[in-house]
Design a protein around this motif. Structure first.
Motif, PDB file in Angstrom:
ATOM      1  N   LYS A 147      -2.777  -5.588  -2.244  1.00  0.00           N
ATOM      2  CA  LYS A 147      -3.698  -5.244  -3.285  1.00  0.00           C
ATOM      3  C   LYS A 147      -4.183  -6.661  -4.064  1.00  0.00           C
ATOM      4  O   LYS A 147      -5.514  -6.873  -4.508  1.00  0.00           O
ATOM      5  CB  LYS A 147      -3.066  -4.762  -4.513  1.00  0.00           C
ATOM      6  N   GLN A 148      -3.538  -7.834  -3.809  1.00  0.00           N
ATOM      7  CA  GLN A 148      -3.892  -8.875  -4.706  1.00  0.00           C
ATOM      8  C   GLN A 148      -5.194  -9.628  -3.847  1.00  0.00           C
ATOM      9  O   GLN A 148      -6.042 -10.245  -4.430  1.00  0.00           O
ATOM     10  CB  GLN A 148      -2.754  -9.853  -4.627  1.00  0.00           C
ATOM     11  N   TYR A 149      -5.096  -9.330  -2.319  1.00  0.00           N
ATOM     12  CA  TYR A 149      -6.181 -10.138  -1.629  1.00  0.00           C
ATOM     13  C   TYR A 149      -7.323  -9.516  -0.958  1.00  0.00           C
ATOM     14  O   TYR A 149      -8.365  -9.757  -0.782  1.00  0.00           O
ATOM     15  CB  TYR A 149      -5.347 -11.041  -0.511  1.00  0.00           C
ATOM     16  N   LEU A 150      -7.374  -8.113  -1.042  1.00  0.00           N
ATOM     17  CA  LEU A 150      -8.228  -7.122  -0.622  1.00  0.00           C
ATOM     18  C   LEU A 150      -9.158  -7.092  -1.785  1.00  0.00           C
ATOM     19  O   LEU A 150      -8.737  -7.154  -3.004  1.00  0.00           O
ATOM     20  CB  LEU A 150      -7.811  -5.806  -0.269  1.00  0.00           C
ATOM     21  N   PRO A 151     -10.636  -6.933  -1.578  1.00  0.00           N
ATOM     22  CA  PRO A 151     -11.355  -6.604  -2.578  1.00  0.00           C
ATOM     23  C   PRO A 151     -11.150  -5.376  -3.292  1.00  0.00           C
ATOM     24  O   PRO A 151     -10.562  -4.478  -2.855  1.00  0.00           O
ATOM     25  CB  PRO A 151     -12.795  -6.372  -1.861  1.00  0.00           C
ATOM     26  N   ALA A 152     -11.367  -5.545  -4.855  1.00  0.00           N
ATOM     27  CA  ALA A 152     -10.920  -4.434  -5.701  1.00  0.00           C
ATOM     28  C   ALA A 152     -11.557  -3.302  -5.445  1.00  0.00           C
ATOM     29  O   ALA A 152     -12.787  -3.265  -4.927  1.00  0.00           O
ATOM     30  CB  ALA A 152     -11.029  -4.754  -7.188  1.00  0.00           C
ATOM     31  N   SER A 153     -10.741  -1.897  -5.549  1.00  0.00           N
ATOM     32  CA  SER A 153     -11.404  -0.686  -5.173  1.00  0.00           C
ATOM     33  C   SER A 153     -11.759  -0.475  -3.886  1.00  0.00           C
ATOM     34  O   SER A 153     -12.366   0.753  -3.716  1.00  0.00           O
ATOM     35  CB  SER A 153     -12.448  -0.632  -6.491  1.00  0.00           C
ATOM     36  N   VAL A 154     -11.932  -1.284  -2.884  1.00  0.00           N
ATOM     37  CA  VAL A 154     -12.220  -0.869  -1.535  1.00  0.00           C
ATOM     38  C   VAL A 154     -11.295   0.114  -1.006  1.00  0.00           C
ATOM     39  O   VAL A 154     -10.059  -0.181  -0.935  1.00  0.00           O
ATOM     40  CB  VAL A 154     -12.471  -2.202  -0.634  1.00  0.00           C
ATOM     41  N   PRO A 155     -11.748   1.240  -0.453  1.00  0.00           N
ATOM     42  CA  PRO A 155     -10.624   2.179  -0.075  1.00  0.00           C
ATOM     43  C   PRO A 155      -9.980   1.755   1.426  1.00  0.00           C
ATOM     44  O   PRO A 155     -10.533   0.887   1.991  1.00  0.00           O
ATOM     45  CB  PRO A 155     -11.546   3.479   0.416  1.00  0.00           C
ATOM     46  N   VAL A 156      -8.712   2.075   1.573  1.00  0.00           N
ATOM     47  CA  VAL A 156      -8.025   1.571   2.743  1.00  0.00           C
ATOM     48  C   VAL A 156      -7.473   2.897   3.229  1.00  0.00           C
ATOM     49  O   VAL A 156      -7.166   3.864   2.437  1.00  0.00           O
ATOM     50  CB  VAL A 156      -6.733   0.608   2.143  1.00  0.00           C
ATOM     51  N   PHE A 157      -7.333   2.862   4.641  1.00  0.00           N
ATOM     52  CA  PHE A 157      -6.663   3.986   5.284  1.00  0.00           C
ATOM     53  C   PHE A 157      -6.025   3.459   6.709  1.00  0.00           C
ATOM     54  O   PHE A 157      -6.557   2.443   7.125  1.00  0.00           O
ATOM     55  CB  PHE A 157      -7.775   4.974   5.640  1.00  0.00           C
ATOM     56  N   GLY A 158      -5.037   4.160   7.093  1.00  0.00           N
ATOM     57  CA  GLY A 158      -4.409   3.585   8.232  1.00  0.00           C
ATOM     58  C   GLY A 158      -2.895   4.258   8.353  1.00  0.00           C
ATOM     59  O   GLY A 158      -2.451   5.133   7.818  1.00  0.00           O
ATOM     60  N   GLY A 159      -2.233   3.755   9.336  1.00  0.00           N
ATOM     61  CA  GLY A 159      -0.882   4.355   9.614  1.00  0.00           C
ATOM     62  C   GLY A 159      -0.045   3.106  10.278  1.00  0.00           C
ATOM     63  O   GLY A 159      -0.464   2.108  10.468  1.00  0.00           O
ATOM     64  N   GLY A 160       1.029   3.623  10.337  1.00  0.00           N
ATOM     65  CA  GLY A 160       2.159   2.761  11.090  1.00  0.00           C
ATOM     66  C   GLY A 160       2.248   3.051  12.555  1.00  0.00           C
ATOM     67  O   GLY A 160       2.565   4.090  12.973  1.00  0.00           O
ATOM     68  N   ALA A 161       2.153   1.868  13.176  1.00  0.00           N
ATOM     69  CA  ALA A 161       2.511   2.101  14.809  1.00  0.00           C
ATOM     70  C   ALA A 161       3.942   2.696  15.007  1.00  0.00           C
ATOM     71  O   ALA A 161       4.736   2.326  14.257  1.00  0.00           O
ATOM     72  CB  ALA A 161       2.468   0.670  15.315  1.00  0.00           C
ATOM     73  N   PHE A 162       3.959   3.647  15.858  1.00  0.00           N
ATOM     74  CA  PHE A 162       5.432   4.362  16.145  1.00  0.00           C
ATOM     75  C   PHE A 162       6.047   3.650  17.356  1.00  0.00           C
ATOM     76  O   PHE A 162       5.666   3.017  18.223  1.00  0.00           O
ATOM     77  CB  PHE A 162       4.837   5.678  16.550  1.00  0.00           C
ATOM     78  N   GLY A 163       7.583   3.737  16.997  1.00  0.00           N
ATOM     79  CA  GLY A 163       8.453   3.257  17.688  1.00  0.00           C
ATOM     80  C   GLY A 163       9.624   3.900  17.546  1.00  0.00           C
ATOM     81  O   GLY A 163       9.955   4.713  16.526  1.00  0.00           O
ATOM     82  N   ASP A 164      10.384   3.714  18.825  1.00  0.00           N
ATOM     83  CA  ASP A 164      12.088   4.436  18.546  1.00  0.00           C
ATOM     84  C   ASP A 164      12.771   3.581  19.402  1.00  0.00           C
ATOM     85  O   ASP A 164      12.590   2.388  19.532  1.00  0.00           O
ATOM     86  CB  ASP A 164      11.926   5.840  19.154  1.00  0.00           C
ATOM     87  N   ASN A 165      14.192   4.183  19.514  1.00  0.00           N
ATOM     88  CA  ASN A 165      14.931   3.106  20.167  1.00  0.00           C
ATOM     89  C   ASN A 165      14.566   2.828  21.743  1.00  0.00           C
ATOM     90  O   ASN A 165      15.451   2.189  22.290  1.00  0.00           O
ATOM     91  CB  ASN A 165      16.496   3.819  19.864  1.00  0.00           C
ATOM     92  N   ARG A 166      13.974   3.325  22.363  1.00  0.00           N
ATOM     93  CA  ARG A 166      13.393   3.342  23.686  1.00  0.00           C
ATOM     94  C   ARG A 166      12.119   2.707  23.762  1.00  0.00           C
ATOM     95  O   ARG A 166      11.900   2.047  24.682  1.00  0.00           O
ATOM     96  CB  ARG A 166      13.405   4.697  24.543  1.00  0.00           C
ATOM     97  N   HIS A 167      11.424   2.828  22.815  1.00  0.00           N
ATOM     98  CA  HIS A 167      10.056   2.085  22.802  1.00  0.00           C
ATOM     99  C   HIS A 167       9.716   1.322  21.617  1.00  0.00           C
ATOM    100  O   HIS A 167       9.489   2.154  20.551  1.00  0.00           O
ATOM    101  CB  HIS A 167       8.909   3.149  23.224  1.00  0.00           C
ATOM    102  N   GLU A 168       9.623   0.066  21.506  1.00  0.00           N
ATOM    103  CA  GLU A 168       9.354  -0.617  20.475  1.00  0.00           C
ATOM    104  C   GLU A 168       7.739  -0.314  19.781  1.00  0.00           C
ATOM    105  O   GLU A 168       6.918  -0.426  20.597  1.00  0.00           O
ATOM    106  CB  GLU A 168       9.470  -2.034  20.368  1.00  0.00           C
ATOM    107  N   ALA A 169       7.544  -0.288  18.355  1.00  0.00           N
ATOM    108  CA  ALA A 169       6.203  -0.306  17.957  1.00  0.00           C
ATOM    109  C   ALA A 169       5.720  -1.683  18.165  1.00  0.00           C
ATOM    110  O   ALA A 169       6.142  -2.604  18.153  1.00  0.00           O
ATOM    111  CB  ALA A 169       6.349   0.054  16.526  1.00  0.00           C
TER     112      ALA A 169
END
Length: 563
Positions: A147-169
């Motif tokens: 929030k501090q470094y991205l341009p104000a009010s610019v929309p952000v979207f995305g997700g978390g890379a998936f990992g589990d105990n057999r495959h790291e994210a």
């Protein structure tokens, strides 16, 4: 803006399809292509082979990618090992930039320094896609720094890379590394680039609120003073076994963060009943258990799809939490949420381990969600008229047995709400004088005692407290002469005047009916002189009240300051 998509099957198939994409976009420079490669447990060697083919055939194209728990292919939730999408910018002033921030062994100060150094990269951008390895980096701190470094009010979207105990994210970019502690940015910009983003939840509260009485970082130790796991065990009969993660996923906690409700789910539980959560939950927060309501979920999907339709996008990004796929139980039902968006425009995306969103035009922190569906529609230039096959009409309840569950949950919640309201009403009645709607003697006495005890415990503080008592003059004569109806009118008008006068003072000043025609006022912070001045003004105001059958009413006052 165009998009192409395929499932990687083998080298020859991918080379052929990539060649067809190039031919279709003949005349468009390779540096206008950005690829998304999402891997659902595919061997790293296969992913690197895909990257190598792209680099050989389109060396100027850019790319990003990550691990996934399923891919969005042609609008459907699938388990294909590798999905490849290519987005093509067609307007001359449109641009994209990709960056990867490796946060291995970095403290918060170092991360802040790296983001500060990227400030020039963020200039002129109009939307930012982010993919993070959620489990291995300090998400709350990073969202705050963004929030501090991205341009104000610019929309952000995305997700978390998936990992589990057999495959790291992991995440990656072109010429970067397959990093297990990183953030990938894909920044879009240009005068002709436009975006509309939204998100879908659909989980509904269940039962009474729960106070977080002990928590540290991701570990939730106590709710309402009891081990956190007891909530699942006592109310839902969920055992602490190897299936806890999936059972608890059906009943996540809702918590309010920055005035927005987000969901958090339990990952596992220790022997003492402490839950490790998907992200931090601050101590002192108020939580609600929630349950997935298919009707609400699909209704929210329909509203979001209609919002995106009005924007007329050319490409749609879809970040769908893997927990939603688990909730539906199979890919076919899970796809009911995503297919409507593909009917609007070509989609790309994956099933995530968490979602990120900041809506367009809102200068707020990037929100980290769980169990949400994040949608971003993008286009170049103005909206184009085109025929759209509306799939939102297909959003019907897939399983009639769910209706019974929903009705039972609705019954429980409605009964709980009615009980809470009844208890609230009883609590008010227990401390209220019916005729005057003031505190009754028991309650005003309790508050006076509490205040005096506070003075005794803290004699060094300035806690001047003064009581004002008033008695209506000749009240028995009023009742005997004019009747009790007139007497009641006098009591109601005088009490209303007292309440109105006291409410203009400090917030902790209170008044009540002491008994019969007697009233008590407690004035914290007032010495005897100030209280006497208040009492004298109130005496004059009472004398000026008008009544239907009575010429006037008067009152006598007494003032005493606690020593």
């Amino acid at each position: 803006m165009r998009q192409f998509q395929t499932i990687y099957d083998n080298k020859d198939q991918f080379v052929r399809e990539l060649g067809e994409w190039k031919e279709t976009c003949k005349g468009i420079s390779e540096n206008r292509f950005v690829f998304h490669i999402f891997s659902d447990k595919a061997p790293e060697s296969d992913v690197k082979e895909v990257l190598g083919i792209i680099d050989r055939m389109m060396p100027e194209a850019d790319l990003i990618g990550s691990s996934a728990s399923g891919n969005i292919y042609e609008g459907c939730v699938t388990e294909n090992p590798i999905a490849v999408s290519a987005t093509v910018l067609e307007h001359a002033d449109s641009f994209f930039r990709t960056r990867q921030l490796i946060v291995s062994d970095m403290d918060a100060e170092s991360i802040e320094g790296e983001l500060s150094a990227m400030a020039d990269d963020f200039n002129g951008v109009k939307a930012i896609e982010v993919i993070m390895t959620i489990d291995s980096i300090p998400i709350r701190k990073i969202c705050s720094l963004l929030k501090q470094y991205l341009p104000a009010s610019v929309p952000v979207f995305g997700g978390g890379a998936f990992g589990d105990n057999r495959h790291e994210a992991f995440t990656f970019v072109k010429n970067g590394e397959f990093s297990k502690r990183s953030i990938v940015f894909l920044m879009y910009g240009g005068e002709d680039f436009h975006i509309a983003n939204t998100y879908v939840m659909g989980w509904k509260p269940l039962g009474a609120p729960l106070k977080v009485t002990k928590a540290e970082n991701k570990v939730l130790y106590e709710l309402d003073g009891a081990p956190a796991f007891m909530t699942y065990q006592h109310y839902l009969r969920i055992p602490n076994d190897e299936n806890l993660f999936y059972n608890a996923l059906e009943f996540p906690f809702a918590v309010t963060v920055n005035d927005r409700v987000v969901l958090r789910h339990a990952l596992y539980c220790d022997d003492n009943g402490a839950l490790t959560m998907s992200t931090d939950i601050p101590e002192g927060s108020v939580l609600h258990l929630t349950y997935g309501d298919p009707e609400t979920i699909l209704g929210n999907v329909k509203k979001s799809a209609q919002h995106i339709v009005s924007f007329a996008p050319e490409v749609i990004a879809v970040f769908d939490c893997f927990g939603r796929k688990t909730f539906w139980g199979n890919n076919a039902d899970a796809s009911k949420e995503t297919i409507p968006f593909h009917s609007i425009a070509p989609t790309y995306g994956f099933c995530t381990a968490g979602e990120f969103v900041r809506l367009k035009g809102r200068d707020e922190e990037i929100m980290h969600h769980n169990l949400s569906l994040v949608i971003a529609g993008m286009r170049e230039g103005g909206p184009m008229e085109k025929e759209i096959i509306d799939k939102t009409g297909d959003l019907m309840q897939p399983d009639t047995t769910m209706s019974l569950v929903n009705r039972l949950a609705n019954y429980i919640n409605t009964a709980k709400a009615e009980l809470v309201e009844a208890n609230r009403t009883l609590s008010i009645l227990a401390v209220t004088d019916r005729l005057t709607n003031m505190y009754n003697r028991g309650e005003i006495q309790r508050q006076i005692t509490e205040r005096i005890n506070e003075n005794l415990l803290h004699p060094d503080l300035d806690h001047a407290t003064t009581l004002v008592m008033l008695d209506l003059d000749n009240f028995k004569k009023i009742n005997d002469t004019y009747g009790h109806a007139v007497g009641d009118e006098v009591l109601r008008k005088v009490s209303a005047l007292i309440r109105e006068s006291v409410e203009k003072l400090r917030a902790d000043a209170v008044s009540g009916r002491w008994g019969g025609e007697e009233f008590m006022i407690m004035l914290p912070g007032y010495d005897q002189k100030a209280a006497a001045e208040f009492a004298d003004k109130l005496r004059k105001d009472i004398a000026s009240l008008e009544f239907k059958e009575l010429s006037m009413a008067t009152a006598s006052f007494g003032v005493a300051q606690a020593q």
